[in-house]
Design an enzyme around this catalytic site. Structure first.
Site, PDB file in Angstrom:
ATOM      1  N   ASP A  35      -9.133 -15.256  18.707  1.00  0.00           N
ATOM      2  CA  ASP A  35      -8.462 -16.182  17.797  1.00  0.00           C
ATOM      3  C   ASP A  35      -8.643 -15.781  16.331  1.00  0.00           C
ATOM      4  OD1 ASP A  35      -8.024 -17.569  20.127  1.00  0.00           O
ATOM      5  OD2 ASP A  35      -8.893 -19.452  19.435  1.00  0.00           O
TER       6      ASP A  35
ATOM      7  N   HIS B 288      -1.290 -19.542  16.874  1.00  0.00           N
ATOM      8  CA  HIS B 288      -2.509 -20.320  16.602  1.00  0.00           C
ATOM      9  C   HIS B 288      -2.347 -21.134  15.312  1.00  0.00           C
ATOM     10  CE1 HIS B 288      -6.620 -21.321  17.468  1.00  0.00           C
ATOM     11  NE2 HIS B 288      -7.151 -20.656  16.457  1.00  0.00           N
TER      12      HIS B 288
ATOM     13  N   HIS C  61      -4.471 -22.983  10.566  1.00  0.00           N
ATOM     14  CA  HIS C  61      -5.629 -23.380  11.386  1.00  0.00           C
ATOM     15  C   HIS C  61      -6.113 -24.813  11.127  1.00  0.00           C
ATOM     16  CE1 HIS C  61      -9.557 -23.013  13.463  1.00  0.00           C
ATOM     17  NE2 HIS C  61      -8.959 -22.019  14.123  1.00  0.00           N
TER      18      HIS C  61
ATOM     19  N   HIS D 144     -13.328 -14.295  18.737  1.00  0.00           N
ATOM     20  CA  HIS D 144     -12.575 -14.322  17.481  1.00  0.00           C
ATOM     21  C   HIS D 144     -12.530 -12.939  16.853  1.00  0.00           C
ATOM     22  CE1 HIS D 144     -13.797 -18.490  18.155  1.00  0.00           C
ATOM     23  NE2 HIS D 144     -12.770 -18.848  17.400  1.00  0.00           N
TER      24      HIS D 144
END
Length: 283
Positions: A93, A143, A147, A242
């Site tokens: 991510d 995504h 964020h 990540h």
């Protein structure tokens, strides 16, 4: 202090030091390879759930909420693969970032494909990296643009300003729009999951959170990330890591260490869409 009492105290301290040292040595020894499940590979799982524990005081979705999303939205929201095949999906991510090229190099070295859930503003900034990842066979997902926690927000925010905007950025950068989505922090409402499905997007969560977003700050973070995966690995796991959002050098090193261990254990690395049998990942 009397000599006998001093001797006892010294022995007690030495014993504690030796115990701690022995524990540390054992912790650094490679763990045994996990045994395969005795359940037939094609047997459906009774339920999907997160295997790793929840950490208090971090802005993450409660595990019971994530488990409920998968139970209430079958075929639309996922925590893991549906059966017991010896497969695993690595997911990353918050990229792309300056750490992403090194991660792509590691994945290329082992001929492993992964799934990246990327932030729209970073896709704009690192467009060359995004195109490289796509060209090398990785799956790209949405995504959001910046964020945020989208749960409970209005659709003109979570879609128009975040997910839909990021879809347009992907279209400009790689020539297509992803159909896989991961909510920041794992936070999302069932109504949003259903609305996203109407837009053609599946919601992908995870069954193993490596907590690299925290452990990259630790001494020996690489080791702790690697051990976390080894402790909780299971058939058809979706593993959260990540490649952006902070320093990720220890994540890259952990991936380099854990891939050969999992390969020795008989695990095949697949993308999320391959794991879940999703035929269309872009539009």
């Amino acid at each position: 202090m009397p000599r006998k009492a001093r001797r006892i105290a010294i022995l007690a301290v030495c014993s504690c030091v030796l115990t701690i040292a022995a524990w540390q040595i054992l912790d650094w020894l490679p763990p045994p390879l996990p045994a395969a499940t005795t359940v037939a590979a094609t047997t459906p799982k009774a339920r999907q759930y997160v295997r790793t524990p929840f950490i208090d005081d971090w802005d993450q979705a409660p595990l019971e909420d994530m488990n409920a999303h998968a139970a209430l939205n079958p075929g639309v929201a996922f925590l893991e693969g549906p059966t017991h095949r010896r497969m695993v999906a690595l997911t990353f991510d918050d990229g792309p970032s300056p750490y992403t090229p090194a991660l792509l190099d590691v994945l290329k070295k082992y001929h492993v494909h992964a799934t990246f859930f990327w932030i729209g503003k970073h896709v704009q900034e690192y467009d060359t990296v995004a195109r490289r990842a796509l060209a090398e066979g990785h799956t790209l997902g949405n995504h959001t643009f910046t964020h945020p926690d989208i749960s409970g927000t209005a659709e003109d925010f979570w879609w128009d300003e975040q997910i839909g905007l990021t879809q347009d950025i992907f279209q400009r950068v790689i020539g297509k729009r992803p159909l896989l989505f991961r909510p920041p922090y794992g936070k999302i409402d069932d109504s949003e999951i259903k609305a996203l499905n109407q837009h053609g997007l599946k919601t992908i969560l995870w069954s193993i959170d490596t907590q690299d977003w925290n452990k990259n700050r630790w001494l020996f973070g690489t080791h702790h990330i690697e051990r976390w995966i080894q402790q909780y690995i299971h058939e058809e796991a979706i593993i959260l890591m990540h490649d952006g959002g902070g320093h990720r050098d220890q994540t890259v090193a952990a991936v380099d260490a854990v891939i050969p261990w999992l390969q020795k254990a008989g695990y095949q690395f697949v993308t999320v869409d391959q794991l879940l049998g999703i035929k269309q990942v872009y539009q």
